[in-house]
Design a protein around this motif. Structure first.
Motif, PDB file in Angstrom:
ATOM      1  N   UNK A  99     -45.695  43.307  31.208  1.00 42.20           N
ATOM      2  CA  UNK A  99     -45.115  43.988  32.379  1.00 42.20           C
ATOM      3  C   UNK A  99     -44.975  43.074  33.603  1.00 42.20           C
ATOM      4  N   UNK A 100     -44.571  41.817  33.369  1.00 40.48           N
ATOM      5  CA  UNK A 100     -44.352  40.924  34.510  1.00 40.48           C
ATOM      6  C   UNK A 100     -42.864  40.661  34.745  1.00 40.48           C
ATOM      7  N   UNK A 101     -42.016  41.333  33.993  1.00 40.49           N
ATOM      8  CA  UNK A 101     -40.559  41.278  34.164  1.00 40.49           C
ATOM      9  C   UNK A 101     -39.968  39.888  33.972  1.00 40.49           C
ATOM     10  N   UNK A 102     -40.638  39.031  33.240  1.00 46.67           N
ATOM     11  CA  UNK A 102     -40.036  37.776  32.804  1.00 46.67           C
ATOM     12  C   UNK A 102     -40.627  37.393  31.460  1.00 46.67           C
ATOM     13  N   UNK A 103     -40.044  36.385  30.820  1.00 46.51           N
ATOM     14  CA  UNK A 103     -40.312  36.087  29.418  1.00 46.51           C
ATOM     15  C   UNK A 103     -41.481  35.137  29.237  1.00 46.51           C
ATOM     16  N   UNK A 104     -42.361  35.501  28.304  1.00 47.37           N
ATOM     17  CA  UNK A 104     -43.374  34.591  27.781  1.00 47.37           C
ATOM     18  C   UNK A 104     -42.975  34.243  26.348  1.00 47.37           C
ATOM     19  N   UNK A 130     -26.733  31.355  40.203  1.00 50.58           N
ATOM     20  CA  UNK A 130     -27.214  30.269  41.069  1.00 50.58           C
ATOM     21  C   UNK A 130     -28.703  30.012  40.861  1.00 50.58           C
ATOM     22  N   UNK A 131     -29.398  30.931  40.133  1.00 47.10           N
ATOM     23  CA  UNK A 131     -30.803  30.684  39.792  1.00 47.10           C
ATOM     24  C   UNK A 131     -30.865  29.699  38.629  1.00 47.10           C
ATOM     25  N   UNK A 132     -31.943  28.915  38.509  1.00 46.53           N
ATOM     26  CA  UNK A 132     -32.040  27.941  37.413  1.00 46.53           C
ATOM     27  C   UNK A 132     -32.150  28.630  36.054  1.00 46.53           C
ATOM     28  N   UNK A 133     -31.825  27.903  34.988  1.00 46.80           N
ATOM     29  CA  UNK A 133     -31.921  28.451  33.637  1.00 46.80           C
ATOM     30  C   UNK A 133     -33.341  28.883  33.300  1.00 46.80           C
ATOM     31  N   UNK A 134     -34.312  28.269  33.939  1.00 48.72           N
ATOM     32  CA  UNK A 134     -35.715  28.575  33.657  1.00 48.72           C
ATOM     33  C   UNK A 134     -36.185  29.862  34.323  1.00 48.72           C
ATOM     34  N   UNK A 135     -35.305  30.547  35.044  1.00 50.48           N
ATOM     35  CA  UNK A 135     -35.715  31.752  35.777  1.00 50.48           C
ATOM     36  C   UNK A 135     -36.304  32.800  34.849  1.00 50.48           C
ATOM     37  N   UNK A 136     -35.792  32.920  33.619  1.00 51.54           N
ATOM     38  CA  UNK A 136     -36.265  33.934  32.684  1.00 51.54           C
ATOM     39  C   UNK A 136     -37.755  33.763  32.380  1.00 51.54           C
ATOM     40  N   UNK A 137     -38.273  32.538  32.501  1.00 54.93           N
ATOM     41  CA  UNK A 137     -39.677  32.276  32.195  1.00 54.93           C
ATOM     42  C   UNK A 137     -40.567  32.264  33.426  1.00 54.93           C
TER      43      UNK A 137
END
Length: 696
Positions: free
Chosen positions: A220-225, A177-184
Motif C-alpha cells: 500500500x505504498x502506491x509504487x512498485x517493489x 516529465x517524471x523519470x522512468x524510475x518513478x514507478x519504483x
C-alpha cells in the motif's frame, strides 16, 4: 504491427463501454435531481442506490475543506472500504470513510494540495442497505483550484499468462516529465482500481502525456517493489476528449418519426490493454540447511542462481583435519536442482559420515543491500538428526557388560546404508510417446549400459525377444538419481522386461545393485486421442499451443508449424487450449521485465472446451483474434469471475464440444474420429466450433 498493437486493435473492435454508474453520476450532476423513492411491496428491488447531492457539490472549485458528505436516495452500506475505495492523488494516510443512513462521510487526512483535482473512486463499495445492490463505478470529484480536470482514459487489465481479469488491481499514471524510475520510487499521480471484469477508468486527468501502469500493491505504498505484480504500456498516452453529434430517430405515440440530435463526448484512449506479470524476483540467500541422515545433507536457497555454491569441510583438528578446506568433490556427491537453489549432498567419505557434528563452509551468491548479487560465505553446523537422543538412551543402560560383550567405545560404528534400489518412473505402464526413465535411490559412481537388457513380448505372444540397441544414459535433467533409456518405438499393448545385471550399476558407496528384473506394459494405442489445431493470426511468428486441464494447468504442448499444432497421445478428458508467442524461441513461456522494458509473451485462449473421447482424433480451426480478448477464456476455468449481484442467475455452463452422429459415434469439430471416420451422409461432419465462435 506489434503484438501490443494487434491486441489493442482487437479491443478497438469492441471498445470498453463506460460503466453505467458513471453515466448515472454525470446525469445526476447535470440535472441535480434525485430518483423518486420506491413504493412498498411489488417485485424484488434490484436497483442500486442513486446519488442525490454532495457537500461540496460534485465538480466544486476552490474547495478548502477536507470533509465531504454525499447523500443518496436510500439507506446505504459500505463494503470493503480499505480494499475498494481509492483517492487521487494517492494519499499517504488512509482517509476516514463511514456511512450513516443515506449519507457517506469522508475525511481526507492528508493536507490538501493547491490547484489539484481530487477524485474519490468508490468502485463497487456502495450498496443499498436492504438488498445489497452495488452502485458500481461511482466516483466523486472536486478541485482546490479554479479549474477541475476532466479528461479520462479507460481500458482493461489481465494476467499475461492466463488472461484472468485483474480484480482490484491499482492502475495509475505518471506524467512523462517524471523519470522512468518513478514507478519504483514515487506514488502514482492519478490512480484507480480495476473492477470485477478487469476494467478501469482513470478520471480527472489534466491535459498532458502520461505513462500508465497496473500494480498489485501489496504494501500500500502506491509504487512498485520488485516482488510485486506489474503491467506497463510500452508507449505514452495522451488523453483527449472528442465531441461528436449523434443523430437518431424517435417514434411518437401516433406513429410519426422525428429526427433528434445530441452532442456526446468520448474520452480517449478507451482501449488500453495492460497485461500484468511478475518478474519472479527473489533476493538470494540461504533459507535452510540440515543433515537428514548420516550420509545426507540438504541446503536450500531462496532463489535460483547461475553459479553453483561451493562447499568445504572446516576442521582444524580431529579425524577430519586431513579434509580441512577440501572441496565437496573429495568427500561428497551433490545432486543439484536445475536452478541450483536446492542441493542434496550425499556424503561419500566414511570419516565424514561417522562424524555427528560437521562444520561446512558454504560460499554462494547472495543479494546485498544494494540489490546486487555478491559472493558470500557462511559457516553452518550440521548436526546428525536424533544423535543426542540416541546417546541419551544409551546412557540409561549403565550395567557392566561381560568381556565377550564389551565394545571399543572409541571405534565409531560402521554407517548403516540401506540396500540399493531402482524403479521405473511410470510404474507398470509405459506411455508410447515417452522414453523409459529410471530412478535410483543414491548417486552412481558408474553404470555399464552393456549390462542392461530390454526384452519385448508382443500382445498375445509368449516369446521374449531382445530390443536391439537399447542402453542407458544420464537423464537430460542432469540429476544424479535419474537414468534414461535410449529411444524405443514402443509396441501398443506389448509386455516389456528390463533386466539389470549385478555388474551394471555401482553406487558412490561402492555398492553393486543386485540383479534386478522390472516388468511393465506399453499402453495400447487405441486408448489415446489427438487434437489438431489449424491456426490463423500468428503471422508467421513462433508460437506454442498448450493443452490445459480443468485447473488451467498445461498437460501437453506442441509448436505451431505452418499454421498447425498437433497434440497426440492424449488421455480421454475435457481439455482447454492456450497459445503463446515464443518470442525468444526457447519453447517455454517467458515473463516480462519492467526494468528492461520487456513485455511478457502474448497469449490467446481457445474460447471453448474440447471433450476428447477414447481413440478419436479431433480437428479444430482457431483464429486467435476472432474472439475479443476479454471473452476468450472459457468461464469453466476462469478463476476471477465477477461476484453475482443479488437475485442474479449464475452463468450458464459451457456446452460440450462433442456430439453424436446417427450411429452414436462422437463428432467433434470437423468430425474426425480415431479411424479417420467420414460422415456417411457426406462431408467430414459440421464445424460446430466455428459456429459457436461466430455467435459468441
Amino acid at each position: 504491427m506489434t503484438n501490443l498493437r494487434q491486441l489493442r486493435h482487437l479491443m478497438r473492435r469492441r471498445p470498453m463501454t463506460i460503466l453505467p454508474a458513471v453515466v448515472a453520476l454525470i446525469a445526476a450532476i447535470a440535472t441535480g435531481c434525485a430518483s423518486m423513492g420506491r413504493p412498498e411491496g411489488g417485485p424484488r428491488d434490484t436497483m442500486p442506490p442513486v446519488f442525490v447531492s454532495g457537500s461540496p457539490a460534485p465538480g466544486a472549485l476552490n474547495v478548502t475543506t477536507n470533509k465531504i458528505r454525499l447523500r443518496f436516495n436510500e439507506n446505504i452500506d459500505l463494503k470493503n472500504v480499505q480494499q475498494t475505495v481509492i483517492v487521487s492523488p494517492a494519499q499517504k494516510r488512509q482517509p476516514l470513510i463511514s456511512s450513516v443512513g443515506p449519507w457517506i462521510n469522508v475525511e481526507l487526512r492528508d493536507t490538501l494540495r493547491d490547484s489539484m483535482t481530487y477524485t474519490i473512486d468508490f468502485g463497487d463499495a456502495i450498496t443499498d442497505l436492504n438488498e445489497g445492490n452495488p452502485l458500481d463505478g461511482f466516483a466523486y470529484a472536486f478541485s482546490t483550484g479554479p479549474v477541475i480536470d476532466t479528461l479520462s482514459v479507460s481500458g482493461m487489465v489481465f494476467e499475461a499468462r492466463t488472461l484472468e481479469p485483474a480484480q482490484g488491481m491499482l492502475v495509475g499514471v505518471y506524467n512523462t516529465h517524471e523519470p522512468d524510475s518513478a514507478i519504483a520510487t514515487m506514488p502514482f499521480e492519478r490512480v484507480t482500481r480495476t473492477n470485477q471484469l478487469g476494467q478501469f477508468t482513470i478520471r480527472n486527468l489534466a491535459p498532458g502525456s502520461y505513462r500508465i501502469y497496473a500494480l498489485n500493491d501489496m504494501n500500500s505504498d502506491y509504487h512498485w517493489d520488485r516482488s510485486e505484480d506489474v503491467a506497463f504500456l510500452g508507449e505514452a498516452i495522451t488523453p483527449v476528449a472528442e465531441t461528436s453529434v449523434v443523430t437518431d430517430s424517435l417514434k411518437a405515440a401516433d406513429g410519426t418519426d422525428s429526427i433528434v440530435t445530441s452532442t456526446t463526448v468520448t474520452y480517449l484512449p478507451n482501449d488500453i490493454l495492460l497485461t500484468w506479470f511478475n518478474e519472479n524476483y527473489k533476493p538470494a540467500y540461504m533459507t535452510k540447511y540440515e543433515r537428514n541422515s548420516e550420509s545426507r545433507m540438504t541446503l536450500l536457497f531462496n532463489a535460483p542462481t547461475d553459479s553453483a555454491p561451493e562447499l568445504r569441510i572446516v576442521a582444524s583438528d580431529g579425524p577430519l583435519a586431513a579434509l580441512n578446506g577440501k572441496p565437496s568433490s573429495e568427500w561428497a556427491a551433490i545432486d543439484m536442482s536445475a536452478g541450483r537453489d536446492s542441493l542434496d549432498i550425499w556424503i561419500t567419505d566414511s570419516a565424514v559420515i561417522r562424524t555427528d557434528s560437521l562444520l561446512i563452509s558454504a560460499r554462494y551468491l547472495m543479494t546485498d543491500t544494494t540489490d546486487r548479487l555478491v559472493w558470500a560465505t557462511d559457516t553452518v553446523k550440521m548436526f546428525m538428526r536424533n544423535s543426542g537422543k540416541k546417546k541419551k538412551n544409551s546412557d540409561k543402560n549403565d550395567e557392566p557388560k561381560a568381556d565377550d560383550e564389551a565394545t571399543d567405545s572409541t571405534a565409531p560404528a560402521a554407517p548403516e546404508i540401506p540396500k540399493m534400489a531402482i524403479s521405473i518412473d511410470g510404474g507398470k505402464t509405459q506411455q508410447l510417446n515417452r522414453p523409459l526413465r529410471l530412478t535410483i535411490d543414491r548417486p552412481l559412481a558408474r553404470f555399464d549400459s552393456s549390462a542392461v537388457k530390454l526384452e519385448l513380448k508382443p500382445e498375445g505372444d509368449s516369446v521374449w525377444t531382445a530390443v536391439k540397441g537399447f542402453g542407458l544414459r544420464r537423464s537430460d535433467s542432469g540429476r544424479l538419481l535419474q537414468l534414461m533409456g535410449s529411444p524405443v518405438e514402443w509396441q501398443s499393448g506389448a509386455s516389456y522386461r528390463l533386466t539389470v545385471d549385478s555388474a551394471a550399476l555401482l553406487s558412490v558407496y561402492g555398492e553393486v545393485l543386485p540383479k534386478t528384473v522390472l516388468e511393465f506394459n506399453a499402453r495400447k494405442a487405441d486408448e489415446y486421442s489427438a487434437i489438431f489445431f489449424n491456426i490463423s493470426g500468428t503471422d508467421g511468428r513462433d508460437a506454442v499451443v498448450e493443452l490445459l486441464n480443468k485447473s488451467d494447468e498445461p498437460v501437453a504442448s506442441a509448436k505451431v508449424t505452418n499454421g498447425r499444432a498437433e497434440l497426440r497421445y492424449l488421455e480421454p478428458a475435457t481439455y482447454y487450449a492456450r497459445l503463446f508467442f515464443d518470442t525468444n524461441g526457447n519453447g517455454i513461456y517467458d515473463t516480462g521485465s519492467l526494468l528492461d522494458s520487456i513485455q511478457p509473451e502474448e497469449t490467446a485462449y481457445y474460447p471453448k472446451k474440447i471433450a476428447v473421447k477414447k481413440n478419436w482424433d479431433i480437428e479444430q480451426t482457431w483464429d486467435i483474434y476472432e474472439v475479443p480478448i476479454d471473452l476468450q477464456k472459457p468461464n469453466d476455468i476462469k478463476k476471477n469471475k465477477p461476484k453475482k449481484k443479488p437475485g442474479e442467475e449464475p452463468l450458464p455452463e459451457e456446452e460440450d464440444e462433442d456430439q453424436l452422429d446417427q450411429f452414436g459415434r462422437p463428432i467433434n469439430g470437423n468430425g474426425l474420429g480415431g479411424n479417420n471416420y467420414t460422415n456417411p451422409f457426406g462431408g467430414r461432419g459440421n464445424n460446430r466450433n466455428q459456429q459457436l465462435m461466430n455467435t459468441r
